[in-house]
Scaffold this motif. Sequence first.
Motif, PDB file in Angstrom:
ATOM      1  N   ASP A 505       0.868  -1.176   0.000  1.00  0.00           N
ATOM      2  CA  ASP A 505       0.000   0.000   0.000  1.00  0.00           C
ATOM      3  C   ASP A 505       0.906   1.227   0.000  1.00  0.00           C
ATOM      4  O   ASP A 505       2.019   1.162   0.528  1.00  0.00           O
ATOM      5  N   ALA A 506       0.408   2.326  -0.540  1.00  0.00           N
ATOM      6  CA  ALA A 506       1.220   3.548  -0.506  1.00  0.00           C
ATOM      7  C   ALA A 506       0.317   4.771  -0.560  1.00  0.00           C
ATOM      8  O   ALA A 506      -0.755   4.734  -1.167  1.00  0.00           O
ATOM      9  N   LEU A 507       0.763   5.814   0.087  1.00  0.00           N
ATOM     10  CA  LEU A 507       0.022   7.077   0.096  1.00  0.00           C
ATOM     11  C   LEU A 507       0.952   8.238  -0.201  1.00  0.00           C
ATOM     12  O   LEU A 507       2.113   8.238   0.233  1.00  0.00           O
ATOM     13  N   ILE A 508       0.408   9.225  -0.919  1.00  0.00           N
ATOM     14  CA  ILE A 508       1.082  10.523  -1.044  1.00  0.00           C
ATOM     15  C   ILE A 508       0.182  11.546  -0.378  1.00  0.00           C
ATOM     16  O   ILE A 508      -0.982  11.693  -0.764  1.00  0.00           O
ATOM     17  N   LEU A 509       0.679  12.228   0.638  1.00  0.00           N
ATOM     18  CA  LEU A 509      -0.114  13.205   1.373  1.00  0.00           C
ATOM     19  C   LEU A 509       0.475  14.584   1.109  1.00  0.00           C
ATOM     20  O   LEU A 509       1.555  14.918   1.593  1.00  0.00           O
ATOM     21  N   PRO A 510      -0.223  15.399   0.306  1.00  0.00           N
ATOM     22  CA  PRO A 510       0.353  16.668  -0.143  1.00  0.00           C
ATOM     23  C   PRO A 510       0.219  17.743   0.931  1.00  0.00           C
ATOM     24  O   PRO A 510      -0.851  17.908   1.522  1.00  0.00           O
ATOM     25  N   CYS A 511       1.303  18.468   1.154  1.00  0.00           N
ATOM     26  CA  CYS A 511       1.255  19.454   2.241  1.00  0.00           C
ATOM     27  C   CYS A 511       1.557  20.863   1.733  1.00  0.00           C
ATOM     28  O   CYS A 511       2.085  21.055   0.639  1.00  0.00           O
ATOM     29  N   LEU A 512       1.227  21.823   2.574  1.00  0.00           N
ATOM     30  CA  LEU A 512       1.567  23.217   2.306  1.00  0.00           C
ATOM     31  C   LEU A 512       3.077  23.382   2.342  1.00  0.00           C
ATOM     32  O   LEU A 512       3.761  22.698   3.106  1.00  0.00           O
ATOM     33  N   GLY A 513       3.580  24.314   1.559  1.00  0.00           N
ATOM     34  CA  GLY A 513       4.983  24.685   1.671  1.00  0.00           C
ATOM     35  C   GLY A 513       5.127  25.877   2.600  1.00  0.00           C
ATOM     36  O   GLY A 513       4.125  26.507   2.975  1.00  0.00           O
ATOM     37  N   ARG A 514       6.360  26.192   2.938  1.00  0.00           N
ATOM     38  CA  ARG A 514       6.594  27.261   3.909  1.00  0.00           C
ATOM     39  C   ARG A 514       6.195  28.640   3.387  1.00  0.00           C
ATOM     40  O   ARG A 514       5.955  29.565   4.143  1.00  0.00           O
ATOM     41  N   THR A 515       6.124  28.763   2.050  1.00  0.00           N
ATOM     42  CA  THR A 515       5.778  30.059   1.467  1.00  0.00           C
ATOM     43  C   THR A 515       4.280  30.329   1.537  1.00  0.00           C
ATOM     44  O   THR A 515       3.839  31.443   1.266  1.00  0.00           O
ATOM     45  N   GLU A 516       3.467  29.308   1.883  1.00  0.00           N
ATOM     46  CA  GLU A 516       2.011  29.437   1.739  1.00  0.00           C
ATOM     47  C   GLU A 516       1.298  29.764   3.053  1.00  0.00           C
ATOM     48  O   GLU A 516       1.729  29.364   4.135  1.00  0.00           O
ATOM     49  N   ILE A 517       0.160  30.455   2.910  1.00  0.00           N
ATOM     50  CA  ILE A 517      -0.666  30.819   4.073  1.00  0.00           C
ATOM     51  C   ILE A 517      -1.236  29.547   4.685  1.00  0.00           C
ATOM     52  O   ILE A 517      -1.791  28.709   3.984  1.00  0.00           O
ATOM     53  N   ASP A 518      -1.055  29.405   5.993  1.00  0.00           N
ATOM     54  CA  ASP A 518      -1.506  28.208   6.704  1.00  0.00           C
ATOM     55  C   ASP A 518      -2.714  28.577   7.564  1.00  0.00           C
ATOM     56  O   ASP A 518      -2.568  29.054   8.690  1.00  0.00           O
ATOM     57  N   MET A 519      -3.919  28.384   7.008  1.00  0.00           N
ATOM     58  CA  MET A 519      -5.145  28.790   7.704  1.00  0.00           C
ATOM     59  C   MET A 519      -5.696  27.622   8.517  1.00  0.00           C
ATOM     60  O   MET A 519      -5.990  26.571   7.965  1.00  0.00           O
ATOM     61  N   GLN A 520      -5.802  27.800   9.829  1.00  0.00           N
ATOM     62  CA  GLN A 520      -6.372  26.757  10.685  1.00  0.00           C
ATOM     63  C   GLN A 520      -7.626  27.290  11.376  1.00  0.00           C
ATOM     64  O   GLN A 520      -8.007  28.449  11.170  1.00  0.00           O
ATOM     65  N   ALA A 521      -8.248  26.459  12.220  1.00  0.00           N
ATOM     66  CA  ALA A 521      -9.556  26.800  12.796  1.00  0.00           C
ATOM     67  C   ALA A 521      -9.568  28.166  13.485  1.00  0.00           C
ATOM     68  O   ALA A 521     -10.549  28.890  13.432  1.00  0.00           O
ATOM     69  N   GLU A 522      -8.439  28.510  14.108  1.00  0.00           N
ATOM     70  CA  GLU A 522      -8.443  29.773  14.844  1.00  0.00           C
ATOM     71  C   GLU A 522      -7.650  30.883  14.145  1.00  0.00           C
ATOM     72  O   GLU A 522      -7.220  31.833  14.793  1.00  0.00           O
ATOM     73  N   GLY A 523      -7.406  30.722  12.852  1.00  0.00           N
ATOM     74  CA  GLY A 523      -6.747  31.799  12.118  1.00  0.00           C
ATOM     75  C   GLY A 523      -5.473  31.345  11.434  1.00  0.00           C
ATOM     76  O   GLY A 523      -5.094  30.174  11.521  1.00  0.00           O
ATOM     77  N   PRO A 524      -4.813  32.273  10.725  1.00  0.00           N
ATOM     78  CA  PRO A 524      -3.582  31.913  10.025  1.00  0.00           C
ATOM     79  C   PRO A 524      -2.456  31.623  11.020  1.00  0.00           C
ATOM     80  O   PRO A 524      -2.357  32.293  12.048  1.00  0.00           O
ATOM     81  N   GLN A 525      -1.641  30.638  10.699  1.00  0.00           N
ATOM     82  CA  GLN A 525      -0.596  30.206  11.627  1.00  0.00           C
ATOM     83  C   GLN A 525       0.798  30.476  11.076  1.00  0.00           C
ATOM     84  O   GLN A 525       1.021  30.372   9.871  1.00  0.00           O
ATOM     85  N   GLY A 526       1.712  30.774  11.982  1.00  0.00           N
ATOM     86  CA  GLY A 526       3.123  30.823  11.622  1.00  0.00           C
ATOM     87  C   GLY A 526       3.831  29.610  12.208  1.00  0.00           C
ATOM     88  O   GLY A 526       3.306  28.961  13.115  1.00  0.00           O
ATOM     89  N   VAL A 527       4.992  29.300  11.683  1.00  0.00           N
ATOM     90  CA  VAL A 527       5.790  28.207  12.250  1.00  0.00           C
ATOM     91  C   VAL A 527       7.198  28.728  12.529  1.00  0.00           C
ATOM     92  O   VAL A 527       7.607  29.752  11.973  1.00  0.00           O
ATOM     93  N   THR A 528       7.929  28.018  13.372  1.00  0.00           N
ATOM     94  CA  THR A 528       9.265  28.491  13.727  1.00  0.00           C
ATOM     95  C   THR A 528      10.353  27.550  13.233  1.00  0.00           C
ATOM     96  O   THR A 528      10.118  26.359  13.028  1.00  0.00           O
ATOM     97  N   VAL A 529      11.529  28.128  13.042  1.00  0.00           N
ATOM     98  CA  VAL A 529      12.704  27.353  12.629  1.00  0.00           C
ATOM     99  C   VAL A 529      13.920  27.859  13.402  1.00  0.00           C
ATOM    100  O   VAL A 529      13.906  28.965  13.942  1.00  0.00           O
ATOM    101  N   GLU A 530      14.962  27.028  13.432  1.00  0.00           N
ATOM    102  CA  GLU A 530      16.216  27.383  14.109  1.00  0.00           C
ATOM    103  C   GLU A 530      17.337  27.329  13.080  1.00  0.00           C
ATOM    104  O   GLU A 530      17.512  26.315  12.415  1.00  0.00           O
ATOM    105  N   ASP A 531      18.096  28.413  12.963  1.00  0.00           N
ATOM    106  CA  ASP A 531      19.158  28.400  11.962  1.00  0.00           C
ATOM    107  C   ASP A 531      20.461  27.854  12.539  1.00  0.00           C
ATOM    108  O   ASP A 531      20.517  27.411  13.683  1.00  0.00           O
ATOM    109  N   THR A 532      21.500  27.881  11.731  1.00  0.00           N
ATOM    110  CA  THR A 532      22.762  27.253  12.127  1.00  0.00           C
ATOM    111  C   THR A 532      23.418  27.969  13.315  1.00  0.00           C
ATOM    112  O   THR A 532      24.274  27.416  13.994  1.00  0.00           O
ATOM    113  N   PHE A 533      23.009  29.210  13.578  1.00  0.00           N
ATOM    114  CA  PHE A 533      23.544  29.943  14.730  1.00  0.00           C
ATOM    115  C   PHE A 533      22.632  29.837  15.955  1.00  0.00           C
ATOM    116  O   PHE A 533      22.737  30.644  16.882  1.00  0.00           O
TER     117      PHE A 533
END
Length: 774
Positions: A505-533
């Motif tokens: 069995d196999a699935l492809i689950l397509p997701c939003l990219g980081r450039t795209e607006i992420d709208m959830q039940a309580e509004g648009p969401q941001g996400v965090t990242v940590e750089d090399t520093f």
Amino acid sequence: MSQDDPIREYSGAAGGWGALKSVTRSWLGSDNAVKNIRAMLKTNQDHGFDCPGCAWGEAPENGLVKFCENGAKAVNWESTGRSVGPAFFAEHRVSDLLRQSDYWLEYQGRLSHPMRYDADSDRYVETSWEDAFALVAEHLNRLESPDQAEFYTSGRASNEAAYLYQLFVRAFGTNNFPDCSNMCHEASGIGMTDSLGVGKGTVVFDDLEHADAIFVIGQNPGTNHPRMLEPLREAVQRGAQVICINPLKERGLERFQHPQKPLEMLGNGAEPTSTAYFRPALGGDMALMRGIAKYLLGWEREALAAGEPPVFDHAFLEEHTVGLDDYLAAVDATPWAHIRAQSGLSLDDIELAAQMYRRAERVVMCWAMGITQHRHSVATVQEIVNLQLLRGNVGKPGAGLSPVRGHSNVQGDRTMGIDEKPPAALLDALERRFRFEVPRAPGHNTVQAIQAMEEGRSKVFLGLGGNFAQATPDTKRTHAALRHCELTVHIATKLNRSHLVTGRDALILPCLGRTEIDMQAEGPQGVTVEDTFSMVHISHGQLTPRSAHLRSEPAIIAGIARATLGDHPVDWMSLIADYGRIRELIADTIPGFEDFNARLDQPGGFHLGNAAAERVWHTDSGKARFRCHALPEALVNAGVLARGETPDLILQTLRSHDQYNTTLYGLDDRYRGVFGLREVVFASETEIRRLGFAPGDRVDLVSLWDDGRERRVSDFQLVAYDMPDGQAAAYYPETNPLVPLDSYGEQTFTPTSKFIAIRLEHAAPSQRLDAETA
Ligand SMILES: Nc1nc2c(c(=O)[nH]1)N[C@H]1C(S)=C(S)[C@@H](COP(=O)(O)OP(=O)(O)OC[C@H]3O[C@@H](n4cnc5c(=O)[nH]c(N)nc54)[C@H](O)[C@@H]3O)O[C@H]1N2
Ligand SMILES: Nc1nc2c(c(=O)[nH]1)N[C@H]1C(S)=C(S)[C@@H](COP(=O)(O)OP(=O)(O)OC[C@H]3O[C@@H](n4cnc5c(=O)[nH]c(N)nc54)[C@H](O)[C@@H]3O)O[C@H]1N2
Ligand SMILES: [Mo]
């Protein structure tokens, strides 16, 4: 040499007009040009999105437009107007798609609908999100043990996605977290943690601006971390030394320019006054570092005898380190002949490198895959640490250790607990917070995951991003291992080969990219990242999602978790309604994230802190420790030597200028002068002729290993290149079939992608004919 010749010399500097021209071309070639320019302008600024390219960080005070050629390509690639949905899959059977190139597959566009593999028709067919989650749950819950599933992560996943993922997987009951880091900076993490108590770089951007010397070791920033060229250029201009250690003369290191300051482009690159370029043997860096230490030790003794100021930083060594005497004994015991032979450098060169190191009060050492993808990479990283400790170059401004990370959030993913050998403190914190038992036994890394699937010990593979089938070693074996699974699942933005090497069995689950607006039940969401520093910052998508059917990575993970675990103490749906709730959990369980949500308001984000940079050592002794290793007797695998096979060449696999790991943006490698093709192998002309070939000849590369399996890639074009004898270089992933699964780093299990013993053979004429008529 004409403009149509696929192999022609590149004469400009790195960055500069060439880079801008290339960006413009990729913009104009996209159906989204205007939108993309708008998106670009928000990259890496407050209220914009984090560049999905590399993990390089920025000076907080830096100007408005922060992007580079490769960031532009990454953004553009993600926001393409083309899409891959039910109609595409109805048209193409999986076995037909498998015959297409990696470049073609990703070029088809963004995945738009959840798809399920139908073995009878050999096609992917549309499915609903709920059915997809139910299928994953059914397979997972059918396993005899949670340890029969593998949960891979690629380094683009956000902190929120990674945290939720590890929480789900541990709630499910395993630590099987193979990840791209296993193939990347694992040696840096292991070596530095053991020596210094911290597995991350000790420098911040500011240190680069105050260093007297910057070593760039086994890294090609002109292509892979283009924004690093700017501080390097500034360093040269202020008279600091830049010392490159790389067998290839990488154009991006020889001459560099800043694409966003047009005036600078009139010249022809910085004058190399205080710079040096050393070209060691592959895997020879530890010997070089040992040689530098040996010179320093000699000078130290001379200075002491003559009553002159010492070379070592005695106050630092006394207060902050243990193991110095053993280390110096090991340095004394290493013969010069061994150092010379293994480093591939003359003693004059090593002495010059030692002088440059000694001359600088503040030294930063940066490194990447040229150091970490060898059998003795941990020992090499620790030798770099030893050298820095001798002169107190850890934990003072303008100095330190900088393993320059790859993927834009690979460092953050580890911080969030994507770790097959999780520290007890993390597991304790999770149990305290969530009140369910978490698994304590170590899980599988990438190599062990492949072995487990190959042997049928693991039956489900789930990938959070990435391209497992192509990024991993021993392609034939890895593909067979994946096909052996009962279920393979990929959370992805673009079609790649991993999606086609299916389990039953196999699935492809397509997701939003980081450039795209992420709208959830309580509004648009941001996400965090940590750089090399170790700077953490928030990223807000700006573009309308490419398809209404896409879900965010956290939402997909939550869907799988709810379907699999049923009634559970964690309320997955509430967590994804507002990612601030995930960040509250992170704040409560991961050190350094106290007040996480509030601190995200700081422009440019916040620094996670680094104990070693404060000269606080989280080691058993409470001090930084010199770790001494003998130089390896031989670099070539003993089993290969025992069979009496002498390799023609040692091959390293590297990145071209037009790729992002397994994603190919184009087929050119501008700075190395290769245009429109990737099946090439670089070697010096002397070596090509010594082996009885001529530049331009077509060859097969055969990997030498002692397990009796044949590993071969066919019909590569020999390219004469200015590089040391004994070596070859070719692109990844095309050459991954040559990397034996069992050839990995000591302690790290990182495939030795920079050290593969090979033999060259004339390409079979039949293959040549195929290639010519294709
Ligand atoms: N545009 C772009 N950016 C990227 C990536 C990409 O694919 N494309 N990938 C990202 C990722 S995940 C990573 S990990 C980084 C990778 O960044 P790099 O480590 O720069 O990537 P590689 O192409 O693997 O280059 C390794 C360099 O090390 C040199 N080298 C090889 N073996 C040795 C050795 O034994 N000793 C020494 N001294 N040098 C050696 C090679 O000649 C080459 O210049 O880049 C990140 N950024
Ligand atoms: N021979 C050899 N092998 C190597 C290396 C080498 O130098 N030589 N380098 C190693 C290194 S350093 C690394 S890091 C690994 C890289 O290994 P991976 O991280 O597994 O590979 P990538 O090519 O970066 O993954 C690209 C895919 O990620 C998906 N993707 C892109 N953006 C997103 C997103 O936002 N979300 C999700 N869910 N998916 C997304 C797309 O479908 C794309 O096809 O390869 C390793 N393999
Ligand atoms: Mo990487």
